[in-house]
Design a protein around this motif. Structure first.
Motif, short mmCIF file in Angstrom:
data_model
loop_
_atom_site.label_atom_id
_atom_site.label_comp_id
_atom_site.label_asym_id
_atom_site.label_seq_id
_atom_site.Cartn_x
_atom_site.Cartn_y
_atom_site.Cartn_z
N SER A 183 -4.20 -29.74 -99.58
CA SER A 183 -5.16 -30.23 -100.57
C SER A 183 -5.34 -31.74 -100.46
N VAL A 184 -4.28 -32.44 -100.11
CA VAL A 184 -4.36 -33.90 -99.98
C VAL A 184 -4.95 -34.30 -98.64
N GLY A 191 -6.60 -35.34 -105.32
CA GLY A 191 -5.65 -36.23 -105.98
C GLY A 191 -4.24 -35.67 -105.92
N VAL A 192 -3.39 -36.19 -106.80
CA VAL A 192 -1.99 -35.77 -106.82
C VAL A 192 -1.90 -34.28 -107.15
N PHE A 248 1.08 -41.57 -100.56
CA PHE A 248 2.19 -41.47 -101.49
C PHE A 248 2.32 -40.04 -102.03
N SER A 249 1.21 -39.35 -102.20
CA SER A 249 1.27 -37.94 -102.59
C SER A 249 1.91 -37.11 -101.49
N LEU A 266 5.46 -34.97 -101.79
CA LEU A 266 5.55 -33.56 -101.41
C LEU A 266 6.65 -33.34 -100.38
N LEU A 267 6.72 -34.20 -99.38
CA LEU A 267 7.73 -34.04 -98.33
C LEU A 267 9.14 -34.22 -98.88
N VAL A 268 9.32 -35.20 -99.77
CA VAL A 268 10.66 -35.45 -100.35
C VAL A 268 11.10 -34.28 -101.21
N LEU A 269 10.22 -33.80 -102.10
CA LEU A 269 10.58 -32.68 -102.95
C LEU A 269 10.76 -31.40 -102.14
#
Length: 239
Positions: free
Chosen positions: A205-206, A212-213, A130-131, A135-138
């Motif tokens: 980082s993910v 984490g987020v 979900f993180s 990231l991909l959407v933003l």
């Protein structure tokens, strides 16, 4: 009408050899080449592909949402395609939504292809999906806004040159292949604010370390998205 226009936009992009080179071939070649050959030093634990795969996923988003969309939209504006579509029963908001849908469909294909190749090369992704999705959407929103802003304010030839130049510069200095830690500290602090750096760093980082987020990277991307989309809506010229 919206679905039909989205399908049309996607077919046009996939039939364009130059766009396929930019959006599919180049990221794939870079992934295979730099994973197999020790050309540049990488950071973090794991194999080379663990560092490279997230950065090249970020590059794929930029190539589609920014470079490809800016060039295609710029020439559609030059040849009067946008003007004619704006006078058709298709609302302008639906046209822009269809272009966004085309970007998302293309990115889904890119992510699937690059992930499959990376996994075949030994990639071991970690972290929260979900993180990664956030990231991909933003990142898509930020680059799409920048691409539309460029296409809607510059001449088509200027857009072509500027979009390709920005693509190359961000490829080299955005942490995609060369880690930002290799740059001087003063330069690094500036580069970290770029959308490609935030996207590649957040994904890395993910997916590489299982962090984490990545709120800081999400904040940078969110800021770019708001400013770029607002500017594109304000200054975009249809003719």
């Amino acid at each position: 009408m919206l679905l039909a226009q989205t399908a049309f936009e996607t077919k046009m992009l996939l039939r364009n050899g130059e766009q396929l080179l930019l959006t599919v071939v180049i990221p794939t070649v870079l992934l295979v080449l730099f994973s197999a050959v020790d050309i540049v030093a990488v950071d973090g634990p794991g194999k080379r592909v663990d560092f490279l795969a997230p950065g090249l996923l970020a590059l794929a988003v930029m190539s589609t949402a920014f470079t490809g969309q800016a060039i295609a939209t710029g020439f559609e504006r030059r040849y009067g395609v946008l003007k004619r579509l704006g006078a058709s029963p298709l609302p302008r908001w639906a046209l822009l939504t269809a272009k966004t849908g085309c970007v998302l469909v293309t990115e889904a294909l890119q992510v699937a292809l690059l992930s499959a190749i990376a996994l075949a090369l030994g990639w071991s992704p970690q972290g929260d999906p979900f993180s990664v999705l956030a990231l991909l959407v933003l990142g898509t929103a930020a680059f799409s806004g920048l691409g539309l802003l460029m296409a809607g304010t510059l001449r088509a030839e200027a857009t072509l040159a500027a979009a390709n130049l920005v693509f190359i510069l961000l490829l080299l200095a955005g942490g995609v292949i060369v880690p930002l830690s290799k740059f001087p500290a003063a330069v690094q602090s500036v580069l970290e604010l770029l959308p490609i750096a935030a996207l590649s760093d957040g994904l890395r980082s993910v997916l590489q370390t299982g962090a984490g987020v990545p709120w800081a990277d999400l904040g940078i991307l969110g800021g770019w998205a708001v400013v770029a989309l607002a500017a594109a809506a304000r200054f975009f010229r249809w003719e």
